[in-house]
Structures are given as structure tokens and as C-alpha cells.
Design a protein around this motif. Structure first.
Motif, mmCIF file in Angstrom:
data_model
loop_
_atom_site.group_PDB
_atom_site.id
_atom_site.type_symbol
_atom_site.label_atom_id
_atom_site.label_comp_id
_atom_site.label_asym_id
_atom_site.label_seq_id
_atom_site.Cartn_x
_atom_site.Cartn_y
_atom_site.Cartn_z
ATOM 1 N N PRO A 116 -48.535 73.883 152.373
ATOM 2 C CA PRO A 116 -49.023 73.264 153.698
ATOM 3 C C PRO A 116 -49.821 71.785 153.051
ATOM 4 O O PRO A 116 -50.968 71.758 152.452
ATOM 5 C CB PRO A 116 -50.146 73.659 154.264
ATOM 6 N N LEU A 117 -48.997 70.682 153.156
ATOM 7 C CA LEU A 117 -49.341 69.373 152.272
ATOM 8 C C LEU A 117 -50.606 68.893 152.488
ATOM 9 O O LEU A 117 -51.623 68.358 151.736
ATOM 10 C CB LEU A 117 -48.210 68.357 152.459
ATOM 11 N N GLY A 118 -50.965 68.669 153.886
ATOM 12 C CA GLY A 118 -52.094 68.101 154.603
ATOM 13 C C GLY A 118 -53.443 68.742 153.806
ATOM 14 O O GLY A 118 -54.343 68.452 153.529
ATOM 15 N N ILE A 119 -53.454 70.369 153.920
ATOM 16 C CA ILE A 119 -54.539 71.094 153.424
ATOM 17 C C ILE A 119 -54.715 70.996 152.128
ATOM 18 O O ILE A 119 -55.843 70.800 151.462
ATOM 19 C CB ILE A 119 -54.146 72.491 154.065
ATOM 20 N N PHE A 120 -53.413 71.029 151.233
ATOM 21 C CA PHE A 120 -53.362 70.719 149.947
ATOM 22 C C PHE A 120 -54.217 69.309 149.289
ATOM 23 O O PHE A 120 -55.105 69.568 148.466
ATOM 24 C CB PHE A 120 -52.213 70.889 149.241
ATOM 25 N N THR A 180 -65.481 76.085 150.143
ATOM 26 C CA THR A 180 -64.750 75.511 151.258
ATOM 27 C C THR A 180 -63.345 75.443 150.889
ATOM 28 O O THR A 180 -62.375 75.537 151.656
ATOM 29 C CB THR A 180 -65.387 74.077 151.492
ATOM 30 N N ALA A 181 -62.920 74.487 149.675
ATOM 31 C CA ALA A 181 -61.472 74.249 149.242
ATOM 32 C C ALA A 181 -60.856 75.470 149.201
ATOM 33 O O ALA A 181 -59.580 75.666 149.702
ATOM 34 C CB ALA A 181 -61.550 73.540 147.977
ATOM 35 N N ALA A 241 -51.644 80.916 144.611
ATOM 36 C CA ALA A 241 -51.257 79.968 143.770
ATOM 37 C C ALA A 241 -52.465 78.808 143.945
ATOM 38 O O ALA A 241 -53.221 78.131 142.850
ATOM 39 C CB ALA A 241 -49.920 79.509 143.959
ATOM 40 N N ILE A 242 -52.900 78.196 144.798
ATOM 41 C CA ILE A 242 -53.508 77.177 145.464
ATOM 42 C C ILE A 242 -55.095 77.758 144.772
ATOM 43 O O ILE A 242 -55.830 76.868 144.287
ATOM 44 C CB ILE A 242 -53.601 76.795 146.687
ATOM 45 N N PHE A 243 -55.252 79.159 145.248
ATOM 46 C CA PHE A 243 -56.622 79.562 144.776
ATOM 47 C C PHE A 243 -56.682 79.499 143.326
ATOM 48 O O PHE A 243 -58.057 78.932 142.984
ATOM 49 C CB PHE A 243 -56.859 80.842 145.472
ATOM 50 N N GLN A 244 -55.881 80.051 142.854
ATOM 51 C CA GLN A 244 -55.683 79.831 141.270
ATOM 52 C C GLN A 244 -56.104 78.626 140.905
ATOM 53 O O GLN A 244 -56.934 78.249 139.713
ATOM 54 C CB GLN A 244 -54.428 80.630 140.975
ATOM 55 N N ASN A 297 -57.713 69.047 147.392
ATOM 56 C CA ASN A 297 -57.785 68.298 146.358
ATOM 57 C C ASN A 297 -58.916 67.104 146.286
ATOM 58 O O ASN A 297 -59.684 66.785 145.379
ATOM 59 C CB ASN A 297 -56.702 67.820 145.765
ATOM 60 N N LEU A 298 -59.015 66.545 147.624
ATOM 61 C CA LEU A 298 -60.080 65.669 147.656
ATOM 62 C C LEU A 298 -61.503 66.261 147.531
ATOM 63 O O LEU A 298 -62.440 65.877 146.985
ATOM 64 C CB LEU A 298 -60.034 64.998 149.047
ATOM 65 N N LEU A 299 -61.583 67.506 147.923
ATOM 66 C CA LEU A 299 -62.974 68.407 147.800
ATOM 67 C C LEU A 299 -63.148 68.578 146.228
ATOM 68 O O LEU A 299 -64.340 68.446 145.849
ATOM 69 C CB LEU A 299 -62.971 69.355 148.672
#
Lengths: 311, 252
Positions: free
Chosen positions: B147-151, B213-214, B66-69, B155-157
């Protein structure tokens, strides 16, 4: 009081090698409406862009209201108002909103800004359209709003670049009346190639051609300087003025033209021959409507100056 | 002070010309669609292959899909839209004469450019936050975990990547006369970043590596700092070129 002082301003466009302004020197009195005349490409817009700090001159110096003209000078731009050739404004804004935006740029307080905007809207006849989008305004309305926004900061000099050139006759009339009424508010520097506009609203005039200033003085003085030695006599319709023509020949005044009931006489010695003509008309008891020594129109002066310069 | 006046005008313009709502809707759309697509694509594919008597086992989707998408959609579709929307941000004002309308007043030219940069970047950041919030919500809804921290880091990247591309777009819009040319040059640089990122170690300097990286952050927590530095330098350089060019500009 001199409010604009230009000294030997020149501008060379490096890309084209064109000398747009050639040692322009002019002075302008405060609270006058100055008509800056010239054919297209004469250098009028370049002059205005230099004087408003949008462009750097190649050489020369200028002062406006004691402020040295320099590109991007904030101090200079606090003292002037400007409306470009095509009134480019944010058309998605409403009329009042635009004036308030300009007021904010000039740092007016909220209440001062509101009052000034309302006053200018009334002055430009746009109160009813204050809350309409500028995109819905007519050409004349946009131009009047353009002048109003240039007046928000109560500028000492207002620069208008061809303010009437894109307007229909009604829009032109409205804008010219608006400009004429600004005399007491500010000094107006208006560039145009429409001679009749200058005759209607300007009291001072400068004529520019190929970047060179050909004349710069009071409109009245310029007209007097170029007054012609032509005497026009308009007779009553149907009157027989053959006896007058014969009498002219008798006085050795031979350079004349007759068109319908108007005799146009070129005088060699204005005073002497003018008196002779008046004497003849009186002696012959002619029915005359009008006798006058005609002044050159601004158009005549403009054409003569430009032609002479080009020779 | 003048900067605030100009910023207010920029935001108002974004609202009036409906750019703000368009950007928000596009970002939110991809924020919602990304986890939905990741969740339902295996079912859809299974249905399609079944009707043709083919049997393929699709692995069960995870929150990482989902995050990759989400990252893929934002870094491609949304960036494409952002370039289109902002390629005329300065060149249009120069062409229409509204830049002169402002510059002939006591406003310095730097403030004009800063207002453009800040307004575009801040609106994009808000749109990204909204999009990420929707993406996060639906990811938790469908996959029960995030995983909120990674997410947040991802998003910052992503934000840094978008900011780099946008800064370059605004720079081209300031330097060249036509918005079309500004758009073409921006797309060219954008594609060049992708191509450059293929060149082994040196390719890691490309801002495109921020996206790589993200995307892999869920599996391995390794951020290449040089990519971040290159991107920040590119933003700074774009701003400097835009300022220099705009201060020198003389309207014809």
C-alpha cells in the motif's frame, strides 16, 4: 599610518580567575612585520584571539584598519587573515581546493578565485603539490599553505600565532623567508617565543609578560635603548696584550675581563674611556682585529625586561 | 551564499571521508534485507525445528511483516550507526581547530551550524529514500502488494524520528567538548525516549511513539499529532540550543 590600535584591553578568564591580559595598549604601523614576543602563557594567543574577533575582551577597545574589533564581526574578518598556533585545516582537501574554498567564503568570482589560488600556490612554493591532499604535506608545506590561505582575501593585517614553533630548521627557514617577503603585501602581526625569528624578520617588536606589555617599539630603537656600555677588543691571535692591560690599569680602567684573545671592558663613561682605549691601542701599536661597543641582543633585552617586571 | 559554500564543503567531506557511501550502503542493506528476512525466516525456522523433530506451524508472512521489519531495522540499527557517525560533527571541528579556521573568516556562526544540520539531515533523507525504494521493490517482488500511500506515510514518520535523534546528537556535539560525551548523551536520550514511551498517555508524546505509530499504520490508520508536534519542537529546540551555544563559544 596606524593599522592596529589597542586601547587598555584586558581579559579575565572567569573559570580560572586568571588575568590573561592587563590593560594592553599598543599601536602598529602599516606594512611592518611586528614580532609579539613573550614566554608561554604571557597572553599572546589571547591577544590574537581578541584582535581577530574570536574572543570578547573583558574591557578595552581595539581597531584594525579602522574597523572596531568585536566578537564575531564579519566586517573585521573581511580585513584580516589568520593562521593559528597549529595550522588546523581540512586535511582531506587538496592544497588548491582549500585555497578555492577560502576564496568562495570571501565571495571571489570563479576566475578571480582560480587566479588568486594559482598565484598564492606559486608564492608559497606549492604549485607542484597543488593537487595533492594536505594530509600528505610536510610541516613546512602545511605552514606555508596556512599562510597562503590567510592571504587569499588580500588582508590588511595578517595574524600569525607562533608560525614556526612546530617546525624543523628547514621548515622554519622556508616559513620565515615567506613571511619576510610579505612586507609589501600586508602588515604582519606575528606572535612567537623564538627570539631569533623576531631578529630575522621583524622590524617592530612588542614584549609581553604575564599579560602586561613591557616594551613596544622599533627593534632598532629598542636595541639602541638597551645598548650596553661594554667595549670589546679582539686582538690578533698570539699577540701579547699584557702591555695594553697594564696601560688600562694606568688609566684607572679596572673593570675588564680577558678571554683568549678578546678583552671585554666595562666602561663608566663611554665616550671618554672609549677614546682612551683607542689612544692606548694606537700608542702601543697593538695588532687589533676589532674594537666595538656592543649592542644588547634581543635575548638580553627580553631577559632584562622580564626579570625587572617580575621583581 | 556563505551557507551554500559551507554546505558544498560538508557534502564534499561526506564523500571524501566515505561517510556518504557508508550511510547509503547501510540503509540500502537494511532496505533489501528486511523483506528478505520477513519472507525467508518462516522457512528457515521450519527447517531448523524440523531437524530437531519439533513441529511448529509458522503463519505465512505478509507485506506487513516486511514493512515492520524494515521500520524496526532502520529505527534501531541505522539510528545507532547515525549517532556514531555524527557525534563528533561539531565537537571534532572545535577540538581540531578547523572550526576556528572557518570562523575567523567572514562567516557567521549560525551558517556553520545550519550547514551541519542541513547536510546531515538531507543525506539521511536521501539514504532513507533509497532504502525505502529497495524495501518497497523487494516487498512487491515477494509479496505482490504494497500500500504505497501508507508506506510513504510510514517513511515520513521514520524520517521525522531519525531527524529528531540526529538533531539532538548535533546539539550535544556542539554543546559538549568531546565527541565521546556527545555520543553517550545522545544514546542516553535515545534510550530515554523508549522508556518514556512506556508511560501510558503521556508516553505518547515521546518521539519513540512515531515508530510505534508507523509500525501499526498498516492495521489502523491513526496518527497521534502531539507526537509529531513534540518531535518538531525537539528538533527546533536542539537547533536553538546548538546555535546559542556555538555563538557564545570562545576557543581556548
Amino acid at each position: 599610518m596606524t593599522i592596529i590600535n589597542c586601547h587598555n584591553i584586558s581579559k579575565l578568564y572567569k573559570e580560572t580567575g586568571q588575568l590573561a591580559l592587563d590593560n594592553l595598549t599598543l599601536e602598529m604601523e602599516a606594512h611592518s612585520v611586528f614580532g609579539f614576543l613573550g614566554p608561554n602563557g604571557a597572553g599572546k594567543t589571547t591577544t590574537i584571539k581578541i584582535l581577530t574577533g574570536l574572543m570578547q575582551p573583558t574591557s578595552g577597545e581595539a581597531w584594525i584598519a579602522s574597523e572596531k574589533v568585536e566578537k564575531n564581526s564579519i566586517a573585521l574578518r573581511s580585513k584580516i587573515g589568520y593562521l593559528g598556533q597549529e595550522p588546523a585545516m581540512y586535511r582531506w582537501m587538496k592544497g588548491k581546493e582549500l585555497l578555492m574554498f577560502v576564496g568562495d567564503i570571501f565571495g571571489l568570482s570563479k576566475s578571480e578565485n582560480r587566479t588568486r589560488a594559482s598565484m598564492l600556490l606559486e608564492m608559497s612554493g606549492l604549485t607542484a603539490a597543488a593537487n595533492k591532499k594536505i594530509a600528505s604535506y610536510s610541516g613546512g608545506m602545511v605552514q606555508r599553505l596556512g599562510i597562503a590561505q590567510a592571504l587569499v582575501s588580500k588582508p590588511e593585517v595578517l595574524f600569525l600565532d607562533e608560525p614556526t614553533s612546530s617546525l624543523d630548521p628547514i621548515g622554519r627557514k622556508e616559513v620565515l623567508e615567506f613571511i619576510y617577503n610579505l612586507k609589501n603585501e600586508t602588515t604582519v602581526f606575528m606572535s612567537t617565543h623564538i627570539l631569533s625569528d623576531v631578529e630575522r624578520v621583524c622590524d617592530h617588536v612588542g614584549i609581553l609578560n604575564n599579560g602586561k606589555l613591557l616594551a613596544c617599539e622599533k627593534l632598532e630603537d629598542l636595541k639602541n635603548k638597551f645598548s650596553t656600555n661594554v667595549c670589546q677588543i679582539e686582538f690578533e691571535m698570539g699577540s701579547n696584550f699584557e702591555s695594553f692591560i697594564n696601560a688600562l690599569k694606568g688609566e684607572h680602567i679596572l673593570n675588564y675581563k680577558i678571554s683568549e684573545n678578546i678583552a671585554t671592558v666595562n666602561l663608566m663613561h663611554i665616550q671618554k674611556e672609549y677614546k682612551q682605549i683607542l689612544g692606548l691601542l694606537s700608542t702601543l701599536n697593538m695588532d687589533v682585529k676589532r674594537v666595538e661597543i656592543t649592542h644588547a641582543s634581543l635575548e638580553d633585552i627580553f631577559v632584562e625586561l622580564v626579570k625587572t617586571a617580575e621583581k | 551564499m556563505k551557507l551554500i559554500v559551507l554546505l558544498k564543503k560538508e557534502y564534499l567531506e561526506f564523500i571524501r571521508n566515505k561517510k556518504l557511501i557508508s550511510i547509503m550502503l547501510i540503509f540500502i542493506f537494511f532496505g533489501i534485507m528486511s523483506p528478505l528476512t520477513a519472507y525467508f525466516i518462516p522457512d528457515i525456522m521450519e527447517y531448523v525445528t524440523k531437524t530437531q523433530n519439533i513441529k511448529i506451524d509458522f503463519p505465512a508472512p505478509t507485506y506487513a511483516d516486511a514493512i515492520f521489519q524494515f521500520i524496526k531495522n532502520i529505527s534501531q540499527m541505522c539510528v545507532f550507526v547515525l549517532i556514531l557517525m555524527n557525534m563528533g560533527i561539531v565537537s571534532n571541528e572545535k577540538e581540531k581547530g578547523t572550526a576556528i579556521f572557518v570562523l575567523v573568516k567572514p562567516v557567521n556562526r549560525q551558517a556553520f551550524i545550519f550547514a551541519k544540520f542541513f547536510s546531515v539531515l538531507s543525506i539521511t533523507a536521501i539514504a532513507l529514500i533509497a532504502s525505502a525504494a529497495f524495501a518497497g521493490f523487494y516487498t512487491v517482488l515477494f509479496f505482490d502488494t504494497l500500500p504505497l500511500g501508507i508506506f510513504v506515510m510510514q517513511n515520513l514518520l521514520l524520517l521525522l524520528y531519525i531527524s529528531t535523534i540526529l538533531s539532538i546528537t548535533i546539539m550535544f556535539s556542539t554543546v559538549v567538548k568531546s565527541q565521546i560525551l556527545a555520543g553517550i548523551l545522545s544514546f542516553f536520550v535515545w534510550i530515554s525516549f523508549t522508556l518514556f514511551s512506556q508511560f501510558g498517555e503521556i508516553g505518547k508524546l515521546s518521539p519513540d511513539n512515531l515508530i510505534n505509530t508507523a509500525s501499526t499504520l498498516v492495521k489502523s490508520y491513526s496518527i497521534y499529532p502531539c507526537t509529531i508536534i513534540t518531535s518538531i519542537l525537539l528538533i527546533f529546540l536542539s537547533l536553538c540550543i546548538a546555535l546559542f551555544s556555538f555563538v557564545k563559544w570562545e576557543p581556548k
